[in-house]
Design a protein around this motif. Structure first.
Motif, mmCIF file in Angstrom:
data_model
loop_
_atom_site.group_PDB
_atom_site.id
_atom_site.type_symbol
_atom_site.label_atom_id
_atom_site.label_comp_id
_atom_site.label_asym_id
_atom_site.label_seq_id
_atom_site.Cartn_x
_atom_site.Cartn_y
_atom_site.Cartn_z
ATOM 1 N N ALA A 40 62.546 -41.316 64.138
ATOM 2 C CA ALA A 40 61.609 -42.181 63.416
ATOM 3 C C ALA A 40 61.186 -41.552 62.086
ATOM 4 N N ILE A 41 60.943 -40.249 62.077
ATOM 5 C CA ILE A 41 60.576 -39.549 60.847
ATOM 6 C C ILE A 41 61.727 -39.594 59.854
ATOM 7 N N THR A 42 62.928 -39.295 60.324
ATOM 8 C CA THR A 42 64.104 -39.311 59.455
ATOM 9 C C THR A 42 64.329 -40.703 58.881
ATOM 10 N N ASP A 43 64.212 -41.723 59.705
ATOM 11 C CA ASP A 43 64.374 -43.100 59.237
ATOM 12 C C ASP A 43 63.316 -43.459 58.196
ATOM 13 N N ALA A 44 62.073 -43.022 58.422
ATOM 14 C CA ALA A 44 60.993 -43.309 57.469
ATOM 15 C C ALA A 44 61.251 -42.629 56.132
ATOM 16 N N PHE A 45 61.694 -41.365 56.165
ATOM 17 C CA PHE A 45 62.037 -40.674 54.919
ATOM 18 C C PHE A 45 63.147 -41.420 54.187
ATOM 19 N N ALA A 46 64.207 -41.727 54.905
ATOM 20 C CA ALA A 46 65.380 -42.362 54.289
ATOM 21 C C ALA A 46 65.057 -43.742 53.735
ATOM 22 N N SER A 47 64.232 -44.509 54.426
ATOM 23 C CA SER A 47 63.946 -45.873 53.992
ATOM 24 C C SER A 47 63.221 -45.909 52.647
ATOM 25 N N GLN A 48 62.480 -44.859 52.332
ATOM 26 C CA GLN A 48 61.762 -44.805 51.060
ATOM 27 C C GLN A 48 62.710 -44.724 49.861
ATOM 28 N N PHE A 49 63.918 -44.258 50.086
ATOM 29 C CA PHE A 49 64.853 -44.022 48.984
ATOM 30 C C PHE A 49 66.125 -44.850 49.094
ATOM 31 N N GLY A 51 68.941 -47.470 48.741
ATOM 32 C CA GLY A 51 69.365 -48.309 47.635
ATOM 33 C C GLY A 51 69.137 -47.702 46.261
ATOM 34 N N GLN A 52 68.773 -46.434 46.184
ATOM 35 C CA GLN A 52 68.514 -45.801 44.901
ATOM 36 C C GLN A 52 69.679 -44.946 44.407
ATOM 37 N N GLY A 53 70.802 -44.976 45.121
ATOM 38 C CA GLY A 53 71.980 -44.241 44.675
ATOM 39 C C GLY A 53 71.929 -42.744 44.895
ATOM 40 N N ILE A 54 71.045 -42.292 45.757
ATOM 41 C CA ILE A 54 70.944 -40.854 46.031
ATOM 42 C C ILE A 54 72.147 -40.428 46.854
ATOM 43 N N THR A 55 72.802 -39.363 46.418
ATOM 44 C CA THR A 55 74.007 -38.889 47.100
ATOM 45 C C THR A 55 73.843 -37.508 47.717
#
Length: 69
Positions: A40-49, A51-55
Motif C-alpha cells: 500500500a505504501i509503495t502504491d501510494a508513492f508510485a501513484s503520486q508520480f 504518468g510523469q515519465g519518470i524512469t
C-alpha cells in the motif's frame, strides 16, 4: 488523515530513550514485516508520480533504498 496514514502511524513502534535519553526512535520494522502495508505504501508513492515519465528512482538514505524500490 487517510486510512493508510493512520495504519502507518499505528504500526510504527516508538522506542523511548534510544539511542540516548530524550530521543524517541521510530522503529519501522513492523511496517517492513507487513507485506500488505508495504504494498500500500509503495502504491501510494508510485501513484503520486504516475504518468510523469519518470524512469529511475534513487533512495538516498539508510531507509530510502527500501522505499526506492
Amino acid at each position: 488523515m487517510s486510512d493508510l496514514e493512520q495504519n502507518i502511524k499505528e504500526t510504527i513502534r516508538d522506542i523511548p530513550d534510544f539511542p540516548k535519553p530524550g530521543i524517541v526512535f521510530k522503529d519501522i520494522t513492523p511496517v517492513l514485516a507487513d507485506a500488505a502495508l508495504m504494498q500500500a505504501i509503495t502504491d501510494a508513492f508510485a501513484s503520486q508520480f504516475q504518468g510523469q515519465g519518470i524512469t529511475a528512482v534513487v533512495g538516498m538514505e539508510s531507509r530510502g533504498f527500501i522505499f526506492g524500490t
